[in-house]
Design a protein around this motif. Structure first.
Motif, short mmCIF file in Angstrom:
data_model
loop_
_atom_site.label_atom_id
_atom_site.label_comp_id
_atom_site.label_asym_id
_atom_site.label_seq_id
_atom_site.Cartn_x
_atom_site.Cartn_y
_atom_site.Cartn_z
N SER A 121 0.80 -1.23 0.00
CA SER A 121 0.00 0.00 0.00
C SER A 121 0.83 1.28 0.00
N GLN A 122 2.09 1.21 0.42
CA GLN A 122 2.93 2.39 0.50
C GLN A 122 4.40 1.97 0.45
N LEU A 123 5.28 2.97 0.38
CA LEU A 123 6.72 2.72 0.32
C LEU A 123 7.42 3.39 1.48
N ALA A 124 8.45 2.73 2.01
CA ALA A 124 9.42 3.39 2.88
C ALA A 124 10.59 3.72 1.97
N LEU A 125 10.87 5.00 1.84
CA LEU A 125 11.80 5.46 0.81
C LEU A 125 12.90 6.30 1.44
N VAL A 126 14.15 6.00 1.09
CA VAL A 126 15.29 6.79 1.55
C VAL A 126 15.77 7.65 0.40
N LYS A 127 15.77 8.97 0.66
CA LYS A 127 16.05 9.94 -0.41
C LYS A 127 17.19 10.86 0.00
N ARG A 128 18.01 11.24 -0.97
CA ARG A 128 19.05 12.23 -0.74
C ARG A 128 18.38 13.61 -0.72
N THR A 129 18.37 14.25 0.45
CA THR A 129 17.69 15.54 0.59
C THR A 129 18.67 16.69 0.85
N GLY A 130 19.95 16.40 0.86
CA GLY A 130 20.98 17.42 1.03
C GLY A 130 22.32 16.82 0.70
N LYS A 131 23.33 17.67 0.63
CA LYS A 131 24.65 17.18 0.26
C LYS A 131 25.14 16.10 1.20
N THR A 132 24.85 16.25 2.49
CA THR A 132 25.25 15.25 3.48
C THR A 132 24.03 14.79 4.28
N GLU A 133 22.87 14.72 3.64
CA GLU A 133 21.65 14.38 4.37
C GLU A 133 20.82 13.36 3.60
N MET A 134 20.36 12.34 4.34
CA MET A 134 19.39 11.38 3.84
C MET A 134 18.12 11.48 4.69
N THR A 135 16.97 11.22 4.07
CA THR A 135 15.71 11.25 4.79
C THR A 135 14.93 9.97 4.52
N LEU A 136 14.46 9.36 5.61
CA LEU A 136 13.58 8.20 5.51
C LEU A 136 12.15 8.70 5.59
N MET A 137 11.37 8.41 4.57
CA MET A 137 10.00 8.91 4.53
C MET A 137 9.05 7.81 4.06
N LEU A 138 7.80 7.98 4.41
CA LEU A 138 6.74 7.15 3.86
C LEU A 138 6.13 7.87 2.67
N THR A 139 5.91 7.15 1.58
CA THR A 139 5.32 7.76 0.40
C THR A 139 4.20 6.88 -0.12
N ASP A 140 3.39 7.45 -1.01
CA ASP A 140 2.43 6.62 -1.71
C ASP A 140 3.16 5.86 -2.81
#
Length: 379
Positions: free
Chosen positions: A262-281
């Protein structure tokens, strides 16, 4: 030269280290459980994990840390049952290979029983074996003869112990996932995506020249295969039933679909030295942010899809570095252990969702030493 490459790969693959929390506020030391082992190779001394206070009372109302069992000298691969895990460790009876200024023994695969520590060999000889992944019904095991970032893949019938070689013995990437009980998805270094059945017969699903160039972080749910492209810029979803390919997002490192799809747990590069774990559709649109850090690793869904396990490290004072479990509905997070902050392998939940396998590697006296922690929680 291939034996040297294989030895180097063992060390490279064992990469991936730093205190849990007690609702009572007192400090508790969880003793090293390696004295339960019956094989000397798992007796290597390792530091205890210290349980310390976490002030997040709302999470404590629902979570209880029951136990942390440490298994030294092994790297956990998958759960065979609630009390049995498939592990990778050195084969003491194997022929050593010269490496750097010493020798290294080949790695084998074993079934390790948590209660008592007994082990049964799956495959162990003078070859480096790893990459073990059990089929959903636990009847078959995908595993590989490991070289550097590739290996030769096999599927074993665990009832008979018989194995078949896949891809006609050609080297494939050390990545892949079971689509269902009878099919496994994998990629090769040339940039194709394949599906193999239990007989070892493979069919090509995709040529990735224009669809990511090479598949990494392969995950499956239902009939969908998710993967990220070579440059970790895009997320792809291939529907095996309709042969439809979707591509979306940018700067995506990997995505893990929820068990129900139903959804994804997604790790995205959100800055030069930053990763973000988020829930997405399912289109990659953000619904909720769970964690941010310099590194986010180990992301894994609980079987019921209600919780996520992961590790976070950051460039600040390290006070928030650790291994966490988050409630995906509320977004609240519980730090289990800061000692496991840089455990890089994906966490593996037991079938009941009450135990989590976490791997880490420490350097001791100049040598890399693997350790698997089995963390038991209740809700």
């Amino acid at each position: 030269m291939k034996s040297m490459a294989a030895a180097a790969a063992v060390l490279a693959l064992l990469a991936g280290c730093a205190s849990p929390s007690s609702p009572s506020g007192e400090t508790v030391v969880v003793p090293d459980a390696s004295n339960t082992q019956t094989d000397d190779s798992t007796q290597t001394a390792a530091p205890d994990i210290t349980v310390t206070d976490n002030t997040n009372a709302s999470v404590y109302a629902d979570l209880k840390l029951e136990d942390i069992q440490q298994i030294n000298g092994v790297r956990g691969q998958d759960w065979l049952s609630e009390d049995e895990v498939v592990v990778n460790r050195q084969n003491d009876a194997g022929e050593p290979t010269e490496f750097s200024d010493g020798e290294i023994l080949p790695q084998g695969l074993y079934v390790h029983t948590l209660a008592g520590g007994k082990e049964k060999k799956i495959v162990a000889d003078n070859t480096n074996w790893g990459g073990a992944k059990l089929s959903p019904d636990k009847k078959h095991l995908f595993y590989q003869e490991i070289f550097e970032m590739t290996g030769v893949g096999y599927i074993m019938d665990l009832e008979t112990g018989e194995s078949v070689q896949i891809a006609d013995g050609r080297e494939i990437l050390i990545d892949g996932a079971w689509l269902d009980d009878e099919h496994f998805v994998y990629g090769n270094i040339e940039g194709q995506l394949f599906l193999t059945d239990l007989s070892g017969k493979s069919e090509q699903l995709l040529d990735l020249k224009d669809a990511g160039q090479r598949a990494s972080g392969i995950q499956t749910v239902g009939d969908i295969v998710y993967y990220t492209g070579l440059n970790e810029q895009e997320l792809f979803a291939y529907h095996t039933s309709t042969k439809k390919l979707e591509r979306f997002g940018s700067g995506i490192l990997w995505a893990i679909p929820a068990p129900d799809g139903s959804q994804l747990a997604l790790v995205k590069r959100t800055g030069k030295t930053e990763m973000t774990l988020m829930l997405t559709d399912l289109a990659g649109n953000e619904k909720k942010t769970l964690a941010t850090g310099t590194q986010v690793f180990g992301t894994s869904w609980s079987p019921d899809g209600k919780r996520l396990a992961y590790t976070v490290t950051s460039a600040d004072d390290g006070s928030k570095d650790g291994f966490y479990i988050s409630d995906v509905n509320t977004g609240e997070a519980f730090m289990i252990s800061s000692d496991l902050a840089d455990a890089g392998d994906a966490m593996k939940w037991s079938p009941s969702g009450t135990k989590i396998m976490v791997n880490k590697v420490d350097r001791k006296n100049g040598e890399l030493m693997a350790q698997s922690s089995i963390i038991t929680v209740s809700w």
